[in-house]
Scaffold this motif. Structure first.
Motif, PDB file in Angstrom:
ATOM      1  N   GLN A   1       1.059  -1.059   0.029  1.00 10.93           N
ATOM      2  CA  GLN A   1      -0.101   0.026   0.193  1.00 10.93           C
ATOM      3  C   GLN A   1       0.767   1.329   0.109  1.00 10.93           C
ATOM      4  N   PHE A   2       0.570   2.268  -0.825  1.00  8.49           N
ATOM      5  CA  PHE A   2       1.315   3.552  -0.965  1.00  8.49           C
ATOM      6  C   PHE A   2       0.643   4.577  -0.503  1.00  8.49           C
ATOM      7  N   ALA A   3       1.186   5.738  -0.442  1.00 11.75           N
ATOM      8  CA  ALA A   3       0.811   7.077   0.032  1.00 11.75           C
ATOM      9  C   ALA A   3      -0.318   7.550  -1.052  1.00 11.75           C
TER      10      ALA A   3
ATOM     11  N   PHE B   1      -0.079  12.543  -8.771  1.00 15.22           N
ATOM     12  CA  PHE B   1       0.923  12.749  -9.819  1.00 15.22           C
ATOM     13  C   PHE B   1       0.918  12.283 -11.211  1.00 15.22           C
ATOM     14  N   GLY B   2       0.271  11.068 -11.040  1.00 15.78           N
ATOM     15  CA  GLY B   2      -0.001  10.301 -12.574  1.00 15.78           C
ATOM     16  C   GLY B   2       1.614  10.096 -13.013  1.00 15.78           C
ATOM     17  N   ASP B   3       1.739   9.887 -14.476  1.00 18.39           N
ATOM     18  CA  ASP B   3       2.958   9.728 -15.115  1.00 18.39           C
ATOM     19  C   ASP B   3       3.588  11.052 -15.186  1.00 18.39           C
ATOM     20  N   GLY B   4       3.089  12.104 -15.549  1.00 17.29           N
ATOM     21  CA  GLY B   4       3.727  13.190 -15.774  1.00 17.29           C
ATOM     22  C   GLY B   4       3.966  13.293 -17.441  1.00 17.29           C
ATOM     23  N   ILE B   5       3.754  14.518 -17.857  1.00 18.60           N
ATOM     24  CA  ILE B   5       3.773  14.660 -19.308  1.00 18.60           C
ATOM     25  C   ILE B   5       5.126  14.431 -19.801  1.00 18.60           C
ATOM     26  N   PHE B   6       6.154  14.798 -18.971  1.00 20.31           N
ATOM     27  CA  PHE B   6       7.594  14.425 -19.512  1.00 20.31           C
ATOM     28  C   PHE B   6       7.920  12.875 -19.757  1.00 20.31           C
ATOM     29  N   THR B   7       7.335  12.200 -18.729  1.00 17.69           N
ATOM     30  CA  THR B   7       7.379  10.567 -19.111  1.00 17.69           C
ATOM     31  C   THR B   7       6.779  10.244 -20.253  1.00 17.69           C
ATOM     32  N   ARG B   8       5.574  10.779 -20.366  1.00 15.55           N
ATOM     33  CA  ARG B   8       4.590  10.309 -21.558  1.00 15.55           C
ATOM     34  C   ARG B   8       5.453  10.699 -23.132  1.00 15.55           C
TER      35      ARG B   8
ATOM     36  N   GLY C   1       5.058  21.071  -5.423  1.00 17.61           N
ATOM     37  CA  GLY C   1       5.525  21.279  -4.022  1.00 17.61           C
ATOM     38  C   GLY C   1       4.711  21.575  -2.849  1.00 17.61           C
ATOM     39  N   PRO C   2       3.655  22.771  -3.115  1.00 21.54           N
ATOM     40  CA  PRO C   2       2.840  22.731  -2.413  1.00 21.54           C
ATOM     41  C   PRO C   2       1.716  21.485  -2.184  1.00 21.54           C
ATOM     42  N   ARG C   3       1.785  21.130  -3.311  1.00 23.42           N
ATOM     43  CA  ARG C   3       0.715  19.653  -3.424  1.00 23.42           C
ATOM     44  C   ARG C   3       1.420  18.695  -2.512  1.00 23.42           C
ATOM     45  N   LEU C   4       2.538  18.549  -2.596  1.00 22.29           N
ATOM     46  CA  LEU C   4       3.230  17.390  -1.671  1.00 22.29           C
ATOM     47  C   LEU C   4       3.173  17.624  -0.069  1.00 22.29           C
ATOM     48  N   ALA C   5       3.083  18.816   0.255  1.00 30.22           N
ATOM     49  CA  ALA C   5       2.663  19.277   1.309  1.00 30.22           C
ATOM     50  C   ALA C   5       1.488  19.316   1.756  1.00 30.22           C
TER      51      ALA C   5
END
Ligand SMILES: Cc1ncc(COP(=O)(O)O)c(C=O)c1O
Length: 391
Positions: free
Chosen positions: A2-4, A10-17, A131-135
């Protein structure tokens, strides 16, 4: 396993796609010219490389650095004074970062609690929102729209939002929109931050990549800047040191001390040879900065003039290492256009929607290829027929 839950946003991110499409095409033996990620390809000046090599040959330099060395803090303070006209106390107003990305990712954790409100530009460089989302914070997007010269309109932020907001991130010269803010913007920003008790984070990664008559400056040079916030600076683009991961957070001592405390629990400081590289960069001969600026300027001219000649009218940016181009009128989605461009022409760009809702309708091209490669890219776009058969 189980993960956070926080990972779900975040999803895969556009740079990954995008890099997945690039990988597939290259595996099929096709040519791909990558203008998507802003990875600079201009190497550091020799005196900076020499400083790293010398320090790396000294066996004593492999201990944990733990802190910023006195000579580094002193050098950065002198650099800010000479270059930006800003006085900084070395011990309390400067903190090194393992690249400004690292600082931008972590600083939210030292300011925001879960549920707090952060103001971020739209479109923006992704970590400003992540950054704010991570917080665990909530975001309010401040649009940067064409009709306003892509500058945030502080007076449009609703009173209730301004009262609630704990911090805001702003950044000019801007990635992705490439715009510089007028001095009046910074004066209004400082008044706004004081009125609503908001901490300002100004990201200044591109102050040295400003073309034409204007010159990039520092948010901290405006009266009251240091009272309300901090600036992030990076040696990645200015000195070609992206892979070395050297950045700084500078300004308000209260903000800096919280960030230092947080970081002392997360990393053990910057590799000592890189601290020496940073000193060599900011105190050494500065002509390399002008060479870099001119290199990006020439690339900008080749790409923008070439695309315009092909029938895609693209404005020349006034700063940064990016071109922010409106997509052709017959497309309604920047992702669809970017996909067509890579499939049909083999030129990889970033869809504007990856930078936030207001980025839709644009793509960002990074000037990270040599002039000859950009010219080849123009040929590929012409031959793709995406813009007719103009020559
Ligand atoms: C606006 C902006 N800020 C920060 C960064 C990150 O720079 P660094 O290499 O210092 O982490 C980038 C990199 O592209 C950027 O465009």
């Amino acid at each position: 396993m189980q993960f956070a839950k926080r990972m779900e946003q975040f999803g895969d991110g556009i740079f990954t796609r995008l890099s997945e499409i690039k990988r597939r095409k290259m595996a099929e033996g096709e040519e791909v010219i990558d203008l998507s990620v802003g990875t600079p390809n201009i190497p550091p000046a020799q005196h900076i490389i020499d400083a790293i090599v010398d320090a790396a040959s000294d066996k004593k330099n492999y201990i944990y650095a733990l802190n910023d060395q006195e000579d580094l803090l002193e050098a950065v303070s002198v650099w800010y004074k000479n270059r930006y006209g800003v006085n900084l106390k070395p011990e309390t107003e400067i903190c090194s970062l393992l690249g400004s990305q690292e600082g931008l990712a972590h600083i939210s954790l030292s300011i925001l609690d879960a549920g707090d409100l952060a103001l971020v530009p739209d479109p923006c460089y992704p970590i400003f929102a992540d950054g704010p989302r991570l917080a665990g914070a909530r975001l309010y997007y401040m649009p940067q729209k064409k009709e306003n010269g892509y500058i945030i309109q502080l007076q449009d932020i609703p009173e209730a939002i301004a009262r609630e907001a704990k911090f805001m991130i702003v950044s000019y010269p801007n990635n992705p929109t490439t715009r510089l803010a007028p001095d009046s913007f910074y004066r209004e920003l400082i008044d706004f931050a004081k009125k609503y008790d908001i901490i300002v984070l100004h990201d200044n990664a591109y102050s040295e990549l400003v073309f034409g008559d204007r010159k990039g400056g520092s948010f901290l040079a405006f009266p009251g800047g240091k009272d309300v916030g901090v600036e992030f600076n990076s040696l990645s683009k200015t000195y070609g040191l992206a892979g070395a991961r050297i950045g700084f957070c500078l300004g308000n001592a209260g903000v800096i001390s919280r960030l230092k405390t947080l970081k002392s629990n997360m990393d053990y400081g910057m590799f000592l040879p890189l601290q020496k590289a940073a000193i060599a960069a900011v105190t050494g001969e500065q002509s390399c900065v002008e060479v870099t600026r001119r290199t990006y300027e020439r690339r900008r001219d080749i790409l923008c003039e070439g695309l315009t000649a092909l029938g895609w009218k693209v404005e020349k940016p006034e700063a940064t290492m990016f071109v922010w181009a409106a997509i052709p009128a017959w497309y309604s989605s920047s992702e669809t256009f970017a996909l067509d461009l890579v499939e049909k022409a083999g030129v990889l760009v970033t869809p504007g929607s990856a930078f936030g809702p207001s980025g839709e309708g644009h793509v960002r091209m990074a000037l990270v290829q040599e002039e000859g490669v950009l010219i080849r890219g123009l040929d590929l776009i012409r031959d793709s027929g995406l813009f007719g058969t103009v020559r």
